[in-house]
Motif scaffolding. Structure first.
Motif, PDB file in Angstrom:
ATOM      1  N   ALA A   1      -6.002  -5.668  53.294  1.00  9.80           N
ATOM      2  CA  ALA A   1      -6.431  -6.993  52.825  1.00  9.80           C
ATOM      3  C   ALA A   1      -7.658  -6.884  51.923  1.00  9.80           C
ATOM      4  O   ALA A   1      -7.784  -7.621  50.936  1.00  9.80           O
ATOM      5  CB  ALA A   1      -6.722  -7.915  54.005  1.00  9.80           C
ATOM      6  N   LEU A   2      -8.571  -5.957  52.239  1.00 16.06           N
ATOM      7  CA  LEU A   2      -9.730  -5.733  51.363  1.00 16.06           C
ATOM      8  C   LEU A   2      -9.274  -5.239  49.991  1.00 16.06           C
ATOM      9  O   LEU A   2      -9.780  -5.701  48.959  1.00 16.06           O
ATOM     10  CB  LEU A   2     -10.691  -4.718  51.987  1.00 16.06           C
ATOM     11  N   LEU A   3      -8.320  -4.305  49.976  1.00 17.63           N
ATOM     12  CA  LEU A   3      -7.794  -3.804  48.699  1.00 17.63           C
ATOM     13  C   LEU A   3      -7.190  -4.933  47.870  1.00 17.63           C
ATOM     14  O   LEU A   3      -7.446  -5.040  46.666  1.00 17.63           O
ATOM     15  CB  LEU A   3      -6.737  -2.729  48.943  1.00 17.63           C
ATOM     16  N   GLU A   4      -6.391  -5.780  48.502  1.00 20.19           N
ATOM     17  CA  GLU A   4      -5.775  -6.914  47.795  1.00 20.19           C
ATOM     18  C   GLU A   4      -6.846  -7.853  47.244  1.00 20.19           C
ATOM     19  O   GLU A   4      -6.777  -8.273  46.082  1.00 20.19           O
ATOM     20  CB  GLU A   4      -4.872  -7.709  48.741  1.00 20.19           C
ATOM     21  N   ALA A   5      -7.808  -8.208  48.081  1.00 20.64           N
ATOM     22  CA  ALA A   5      -8.840  -9.165  47.667  1.00 20.64           C
ATOM     23  C   ALA A   5      -9.666  -8.623  46.509  1.00 20.64           C
ATOM     24  O   ALA A   5      -9.933  -9.340  45.535  1.00 20.64           O
ATOM     25  CB  ALA A   5      -9.741  -9.506  48.850  1.00 20.64           C
ATOM     26  N   PHE A   6     -10.078  -7.373  46.594  1.00 19.45           N
ATOM     27  CA  PHE A   6     -10.961  -6.817  45.568  1.00 19.45           C
ATOM     28  C   PHE A   6     -10.215  -6.357  44.321  1.00 19.45           C
ATOM     29  O   PHE A   6     -10.836  -6.013  43.322  1.00 19.45           O
ATOM     30  CB  PHE A   6     -11.832  -5.719  46.172  1.00 19.45           C
TER      31      PHE A   6
END
Length: 181
Positions: free
Chosen positions: A27-32
């Motif tokens: 989810a961090l990868l997607e958001a950033f």
């Protein structure tokens, strides 16, 4: 301080995780990777190793009382919907700065406002803070609406204090006190 979980009504606030039960790294990868997130956030998370480092840094910051970070999580699944944090914490002057972001798949759903309100209650009641500041680029109208909904007062503008899209831009500075209604 040990990380503190907070009930925010529809959501719960918890520490970032990358373990056998919950892994926030995808989810961090997607958001950033999102252009809007990249536009307004200085942190970059390009791969799982960087995401792991981001989580470990937040763990160290909790332990050293320099920054308290919460994932805004779905009550049922535990999925990461956003992040709220208190940084630049000064227990002597009783101040801190709040920052936040919402995962692009969950923007516009009213997630971040109740999360911020829960963090403010903890900051004032649990940490004994009095003055919380919030800053954002003048062009970030979503952040402006969040500040207004959460009862922050616009204190002023730092002229051309940030670079957005390779151009200097004003930074709006807001605050909220423990004594505000």
């Amino acid at each position: 301080m040990e990380p503190v979980e907070i009930n925010a009504g529809t959501y719960y606030l918890r520490q970032l995780r990358a373990d056998d039960r919950i892994d926030d790294r995808p989810a961090l990868l997607e958001a950033f990777a999102d252009p809007e997130t990249q536009r307004y956030r200085s942190s970059r998370i390009a791969d799982l190793d960087t995401a792991t480092d981001y989580i470990r840094t937040r763990e160290r910051e909790w332990a050293s009382d320099e920054r308290y970070t919460w994932v805004v999580a779905d009550q049922t699944t535990g999925a990461l919907l956003g992040e709220v944090d208190l940084k630049n914490i000064d227990p002597v002057d009783r101040t801190a700065e709040l920052s936040c972001w919402t995962h692009p798949a969950h923007r516009g759903k009213g997630i971040i406002t109740p999360a911020i309100q829960a963090v403010l209650r903890f900051a004032y009641g649990g940490l004994g803070l009095h003055h919380i500041s919030y800053q954002h680029a003048a062009s970030n109208q979503v952040s402006r609406r969040v500040a207004e909904k959460c009862g922050f007062t616009l204190d002023g503008t730092l002229r051309e204090a940030i670079v957005i899209d390779d151009k200097p831009e004003d930074l709006l500075v807001w605050s909220r006190l423990s004594t505000d209604g």
